[in-house]
Design a protein around this motif. Structure first.
Motif, mmCIF file in Angstrom:
data_model
loop_
_atom_site.group_PDB
_atom_site.id
_atom_site.type_symbol
_atom_site.label_atom_id
_atom_site.label_comp_id
_atom_site.label_asym_id
_atom_site.label_seq_id
_atom_site.Cartn_x
_atom_site.Cartn_y
_atom_site.Cartn_z
ATOM 1 N N ILE A 250 3.401 4.180 12.905
ATOM 2 C CA ILE A 250 4.069 2.832 12.624
ATOM 3 C C ILE A 250 4.636 2.800 11.090
ATOM 4 O O ILE A 250 5.812 2.317 10.733
ATOM 5 C CB ILE A 250 3.008 1.682 13.059
ATOM 6 N N VAL A 251 3.637 3.138 10.204
ATOM 7 C CA VAL A 251 4.096 2.888 8.837
ATOM 8 C C VAL A 251 5.117 4.020 8.145
ATOM 9 O O VAL A 251 6.021 3.522 7.668
ATOM 10 C CB VAL A 251 2.635 3.057 7.759
ATOM 11 N N ALA A 252 5.039 5.145 8.932
ATOM 12 C CA ALA A 252 5.994 6.300 8.549
ATOM 13 C C ALA A 252 7.479 5.705 9.289
ATOM 14 O O ALA A 252 8.377 5.995 8.507
ATOM 15 C CB ALA A 252 5.365 7.367 9.083
ATOM 16 N N VAL A 253 7.279 5.112 10.366
ATOM 17 C CA VAL A 253 8.733 4.861 10.925
ATOM 18 C C VAL A 253 9.411 3.740 10.105
ATOM 19 O O VAL A 253 10.385 3.484 9.602
ATOM 20 C CB VAL A 253 8.789 4.574 12.318
ATOM 21 N N LEU A 254 8.344 2.754 9.720
ATOM 22 C CA LEU A 254 8.971 1.491 8.803
ATOM 23 C C LEU A 254 9.325 2.096 7.560
ATOM 24 O O LEU A 254 10.355 1.685 7.066
ATOM 25 C CB LEU A 254 8.056 0.608 8.746
ATOM 26 N N THR A 255 8.863 3.021 7.070
ATOM 27 C CA THR A 255 9.158 3.557 5.658
ATOM 28 C C THR A 255 10.543 4.264 5.714
ATOM 29 O O THR A 255 11.528 4.235 4.951
ATOM 30 C CB THR A 255 8.079 4.615 5.089
ATOM 31 N N GLU A 256 10.519 5.070 7.104
ATOM 32 C CA GLU A 256 11.737 5.967 7.175
ATOM 33 C C GLU A 256 13.180 4.962 7.384
ATOM 34 O O GLU A 256 13.879 5.388 6.943
ATOM 35 C CB GLU A 256 11.420 6.778 8.447
ATOM 36 N N VAL A 257 12.879 3.827 8.078
ATOM 37 C CA VAL A 257 13.894 2.685 8.097
ATOM 38 C C VAL A 257 14.365 1.969 6.957
ATOM 39 O O VAL A 257 15.165 1.324 6.927
ATOM 40 C CB VAL A 257 13.982 2.035 9.252
ATOM 41 N N GLY A 258 13.364 2.215 5.780
ATOM 42 C CA GLY A 258 13.805 1.490 4.531
ATOM 43 C C GLY A 258 12.912 0.232 4.546
ATOM 44 O O GLY A 258 13.334 -0.675 3.552
ATOM 45 N N TYR A 259 12.227 -0.104 5.289
ATOM 46 C CA TYR A 259 11.438 -1.258 5.393
ATOM 47 C C TYR A 259 10.525 -1.522 4.069
ATOM 48 O O TYR A 259 9.799 -0.598 3.453
ATOM 49 C CB TYR A 259 10.412 -1.587 6.389
ATOM 50 N N ASP A 260 11.004 -2.610 3.272
ATOM 51 C CA ASP A 260 10.112 -2.978 2.053
ATOM 52 C C ASP A 260 9.629 -4.324 1.861
ATOM 53 O O ASP A 260 9.422 -4.821 0.754
ATOM 54 C CB ASP A 260 11.182 -2.645 0.776
ATOM 55 N N GLY A 261 9.022 -4.667 3.083
ATOM 56 C CA GLY A 261 8.574 -6.019 2.934
ATOM 57 C C GLY A 261 7.243 -6.151 2.931
ATOM 58 O O GLY A 261 6.411 -5.013 2.733
ATOM 59 N N TRP A 262 6.607 -6.973 3.544
ATOM 60 C CA TRP A 262 5.130 -7.359 3.378
ATOM 61 C C TRP A 262 4.607 -6.676 4.900
ATOM 62 O O TRP A 262 5.350 -6.905 5.884
ATOM 63 C CB TRP A 262 4.556 -8.719 3.385
ATOM 64 N N TYR A 263 3.369 -6.517 4.869
ATOM 65 C CA TYR A 263 2.720 -6.040 5.984
ATOM 66 C C TYR A 263 1.545 -7.339 5.877
ATOM 67 O O TYR A 263 1.114 -7.584 5.167
ATOM 68 C CB TYR A 263 1.694 -4.679 5.825
ATOM 69 N N VAL A 264 1.304 -7.857 7.288
ATOM 70 C CA VAL A 264 0.510 -8.807 7.622
ATOM 71 C C VAL A 264 -0.709 -8.202 8.268
ATOM 72 O O VAL A 264 -0.427 -7.619 9.411
ATOM 73 C CB VAL A 264 0.888 -10.042 8.410
ATOM 74 N N LEU A 265 -1.899 -8.387 7.915
ATOM 75 C CA LEU A 265 -2.977 -8.015 8.402
ATOM 76 C C LEU A 265 -3.925 -8.982 8.842
ATOM 77 O O LEU A 265 -4.321 -9.995 8.153
ATOM 78 C CB LEU A 265 -3.710 -6.891 7.477
ATOM 79 N N GLU A 266 -4.472 -9.167 10.033
ATOM 80 C CA GLU A 266 -5.350 -9.920 10.601
ATOM 81 C C GLU A 266 -6.516 -9.230 11.302
ATOM 82 O O GLU A 266 -6.170 -8.199 12.030
ATOM 83 C CB GLU A 266 -4.654 -10.986 11.924
ATOM 84 N N GLN A 267 -7.638 -9.389 10.941
ATOM 85 C CA GLN A 267 -8.912 -8.635 11.225
ATOM 86 C C GLN A 267 -9.711 -9.601 12.185
ATOM 87 O O GLN A 267 -10.294 -10.500 11.371
ATOM 88 C CB GLN A 267 -9.754 -8.187 10.219
ATOM 89 N N ASP A 268 -9.579 -9.587 13.422
ATOM 90 C CA ASP A 268 -10.545 -10.531 14.328
ATOM 91 C C ASP A 268 -11.684 -9.660 14.226
ATOM 92 O O ASP A 268 -11.966 -8.582 14.171
ATOM 93 C CB ASP A 268 -9.853 -10.359 15.527
ATOM 94 N N THR A 269 -12.830 -10.722 14.732
ATOM 95 C CA THR A 269 -14.037 -10.388 15.087
ATOM 96 C C THR A 269 -14.700 -11.286 15.954
ATOM 97 O O THR A 269 -14.532 -12.265 16.186
ATOM 98 C CB THR A 269 -14.845 -10.169 13.706
ATOM 99 N N ILE A 270 -15.994 -10.536 16.502
ATOM 100 C CA ILE A 270 -16.772 -11.580 17.163
ATOM 101 C C ILE A 270 -18.053 -11.597 16.849
ATOM 102 O O ILE A 270 -18.677 -10.376 16.649
ATOM 103 C CB ILE A 270 -16.687 -10.958 18.776
ATOM 104 N N LEU A 271 -18.491 -12.680 16.496
ATOM 105 C CA LEU A 271 -19.852 -12.809 15.893
ATOM 106 C C LEU A 271 -20.651 -13.570 16.728
ATOM 107 O O LEU A 271 -20.411 -14.843 17.261
ATOM 108 C CB LEU A 271 -20.012 -13.478 14.338
ATOM 109 N N SER A 272 -21.821 -13.140 16.810
ATOM 110 C CA SER A 272 -23.064 -13.707 17.694
ATOM 111 C C SER A 272 -23.809 -14.828 16.852
ATOM 112 O O SER A 272 -24.522 -15.439 17.257
ATOM 113 C CB SER A 272 -23.583 -12.912 18.749
ATOM 114 N N GLU A 273 -23.734 -13.970 15.565
ATOM 115 C CA GLU A 273 -24.787 -14.780 14.582
ATOM 116 C C GLU A 273 -24.144 -14.432 13.382
ATOM 117 O O GLU A 273 -23.362 -13.650 13.109
ATOM 118 C CB GLU A 273 -26.237 -14.311 14.875
ATOM 119 N N MET A 274 -24.630 -15.149 12.175
ATOM 120 C CA MET A 274 -24.100 -14.724 10.750
ATOM 121 C C MET A 274 -24.570 -13.189 10.542
ATOM 122 O O MET A 274 -25.635 -12.904 10.907
ATOM 123 C CB MET A 274 -25.021 -15.577 9.787
ATOM 124 N N PRO A 275 -23.621 -12.443 10.053
ATOM 125 C CA PRO A 275 -23.945 -11.141 9.905
ATOM 126 C C PRO A 275 -24.786 -11.016 8.583
ATOM 127 O O PRO A 275 -24.881 -11.893 7.612
ATOM 128 C CB PRO A 275 -22.637 -10.189 9.259
#
Length: 66
Positions: free
Chosen positions: A19-44
């Motif tokens: 995905i990153v390679a294709v975006l680079t190949e087509v000249g994308y020069d913007g931001w990447y947005v990262l969302e890291q979901d998780t499921i917590l049953s208690e405080m880590p």
């Protein structure tokens, strides 16, 4: 059933490198947005989700030409 649902970039089934390679190949020069979901049953007891976000950022930085 919840195990392995929300994993850091580069450790799951999505081919993030392609995905990153294709975006680079087509000249994308913007931001990447990262969302890291998780499921917590208690405080880590350790870094928990923060560790996963750091791993995802490391993966993305290693693939990005910037």
């Amino acid at each position: 059933m919840r195990e392995g649902i929300y994993v850091p970039l580069g450790t799951g089934d999505v081919d993030v490198a392609s995905i990153v390679a294709v975006l680079t190949e087509v000249g994308y020069d913007g931001w990447y947005v990262l969302e890291q979901d998780t499921i917590l049953s208690e405080m880590p007891a350790d870094d928990g989700p923060v560790r996963d976000v750091a791993a995802s950022l490391d993966c993305l930085r290693s693939l990005s030409p910037h």
